[in-house]
Design an enzyme around this catalytic site. Structure first.
Site, PDB file in Angstrom:
ATOM      1  N   GLU A  97      24.453 -11.291  -9.190  1.00 33.09           N
ATOM      2  CA  GLU A  97      25.060 -10.770  -7.959  1.00 33.09           C
ATOM      3  C   GLU A  97      26.359 -11.509  -7.720  1.00 33.09           C
ATOM      4  O   GLU A  97      26.441 -12.729  -7.901  1.00 33.09           O
ATOM      5  CB  GLU A  97      24.162 -11.000  -6.724  1.00 33.09           C
ATOM      6  N   GLU A 151      16.435 -15.618  -5.632  1.00 27.66           N
ATOM      7  CA  GLU A 151      16.883 -16.526  -4.568  1.00 27.66           C
ATOM      8  C   GLU A 151      15.796 -17.149  -3.690  1.00 27.66           C
ATOM      9  O   GLU A 151      15.734 -16.871  -2.491  1.00 27.66           O
ATOM     10  CB  GLU A 151      17.845 -15.780  -3.633  1.00 27.66           C
TER      11      GLU A 151
END
Ligand code: BGC
Length: 474
Positions: free
Chosen positions: A381, A188
């Site tokens: 995730e 990320e």
């Protein structure tokens, strides 16, 4: 005799006898990250990391939760006695894989220079222990944290960081490349630079928010280049596994679909949050509107032809996707790049990371399939925490909303798979309640409840729901 054995093995492998073992089965796993779970912050020669510094010296949790909390102990998973118990819980859950991250500051404490054998040996043993339990390690090299010595040299603000990362990646790939099948270079970049670093403002920069934000994009560009370098190295090493990068992706929707300003802002946000990274990763281009806006505030952002060529020539073997919620975007003339989306959760029961929209996971997966040549995708995730949940009513911990969240998102993901998305795995965030960055221990995301005082673990309702899902889909 030999002939008979050979014939028998042909029968077995061809699936007429016992079904042949699928070499790469769908990965049902759970996820974690080093700083959030390990503790052991001074163990075995570990160096100081950025998050050690932020929590211990800056006291960064103070701003949001009013008290100082750190990952110094976290949920104690550096301790082998503890993690072996956690592996047992994973086995009972039925997962065949575990996504975790390595702490760079354990492996090369000063970022560059001497390698710490004890740190490397720790992860060696963890990988072996997982494999002995039939659990495939999915190893993230970098999840927000890195050695403080490099932060002091400017971190991702310094172009040299690409080479420092490359050096670290080489150590990791040489050591574990033969026994780990799945590597993830980064987690990320958008959240690291445009959300966390931007909000924390660690350097206490007095520059306008727009400039700081634009500088975050420059750092993300460097991370994409470092990612490309690590992927190239991995492929040149002729390793048998696969390597990818994890992005946080959120379909961007206008908060008010009748407001033209919100619509325009959401289109721009999509380019900033999703397209910049996806185009960079798969096409070696960036949306012009993003480049123009960034250059307005940071004229030094000039991705060169040769840099873009590197991006264009290097493809990940799979894309890691962290999906929590869509971004509901409202126009805000005061906000950097003119839109906001962080707190626009319109659900009645608030979930920590935004509105609950499994339908948008389906849209996201099919969009990537259509726009980026159907790459392999792994949901690295997906999860939620809800205000008022995770109540301990011994012997169980109630989290019906999380259980429902997981169930509905799995349905959406599998529907996308049926519709042709090349999905190779699903990892809820997180296996365990853990240290939630600036929110410390106040936000729980785990399928397993952790008593942060005693380190006791209690599987929640969502754990049993996920167990059922895995069983039904194996
Ligand atoms: C991060 C995790 C974090 C999770 C829940 C993701 O942005 O990768 O480290 O704990 O979201 O907020």
């Amino acid at each position: 005799m030999k002939k008979i054995i050979i014939n028998l093995s042909i029968i077995l492998l061809s699936g007429i006898g016992v079904k042949a073992q699928n070499k790469n089965p769908f990965l049902w796993g759970i996820a974690s990250a080093a700083y959030q779970v390990e503790g052991g912050y001074r163990a075995d020669g570990k160096g100081e990391s950025k998050w050690d510094f932020l929590t211990n010296k800056v006291g960064v949790t103070q701003f949001l939760i009013g008290q100082k909390q750190t990952g110094n102990v976290a949920i104690n998973m550096y301790d082998r006695t503890q993690y072996l118990k956690d592996i047992q819980l994973m086995k009972e859950l039925g997962v065949n894989s575990y996504r975790f991250s390595l702490d760079w500051s354990r492996i090369i404490p000063d970022g560059i220079g001497a390698v710490n054998e004890k740190g490397l040996a720790h992860y060696d043993l963890l990988i072996d222990d997982l494999k002995a339990a039939g659990i495939e390690p999915v190893v993230t090299l970098y999840h927000f944290d890195y050695p403080m010595a490099l932060v002091q040299k400017g971190g991702w603000g310094n172009p040299e960081m690409i080479n420092w990362y490359k050096n670290y990646a080489e150590v990791v790939l040489k050591r574990y490349g033969k026994k780990v099948k799945y590597f993830i270079t980064f987690n990320e970049p958008y959240i690291e630079f445009m959300v966390a670093e931007y909000l924390i403002n660690m350097e206490q920069s007095k520059e306008p928010n727009t400039v700081r934000f634009a500088k975050g994009i420059q750092k993300a560009h460097r991370q994409l280049l470092a990612n490309a370098a690590a992927i190239k190295m991995f492929h040149e090493m002729n390793l048998k596994g696969q390597i990818g990068m994890t992005l946080n992706l959120s379909p961007c929707l206008p908060l008010d679909s009748n407001n033209p300003k919100d619509i325009k802002a959401s289109e721009f946000e999509d380019k900033l949050l999703n397209k910049f990274f996806l185009d960079g990763l798969f096409k070696g281009t960036y949306p012009q509107q993003v480049v123009d806006s960034v250059q307005k505030y940071d004229p030094s952002f000039q991705p060169s032809g040769s840099e873009m060529k590197i991006l264009a020539e290097t493809k990940p073997d799979f894309l890691g996707i962290n999906y929590y919620a869509p971004a509901l975007v409202s126009y805000d003339e005061k906000a950097p790049f003119a839109s906001t989306w962080m707190d626009n959760n319109t659900d009645k029961v608030k979930s920590h990371n935004g509105p609950v929209r499994p339908d948008e996971l389906y849209h996201l997966l099919t969009r990537i399939k259509n726009d980026y040549g159907s790459p392999k995708m792994m949901i690295t995730e997906n999860g939620a925490g809800f205000e008022g949940e995770d109540i301990k009513v011994k012997p169980i911990v109630k989290d019906p909303l999380r259980a429902d969240f997981i169930q509905r998102h799995v349905v959406a993901a599998l529907k996308a798979k049926t519709d042709g998305v090349n999905l190779i795995g699903y990892f809820p965030w997180s296996g365990w309640d853990n240290f939630e960055w600036v929110f410390g221990y106040t936000k729980r995301f785990g399928l397993i409840y952790v008593d942060f005082e005693t380190q006791e673990r209690i599987p929640k309702q969502s754990y049993f729901e996920y167990q059922k899902i895995i069983k039904a889909n194996k």
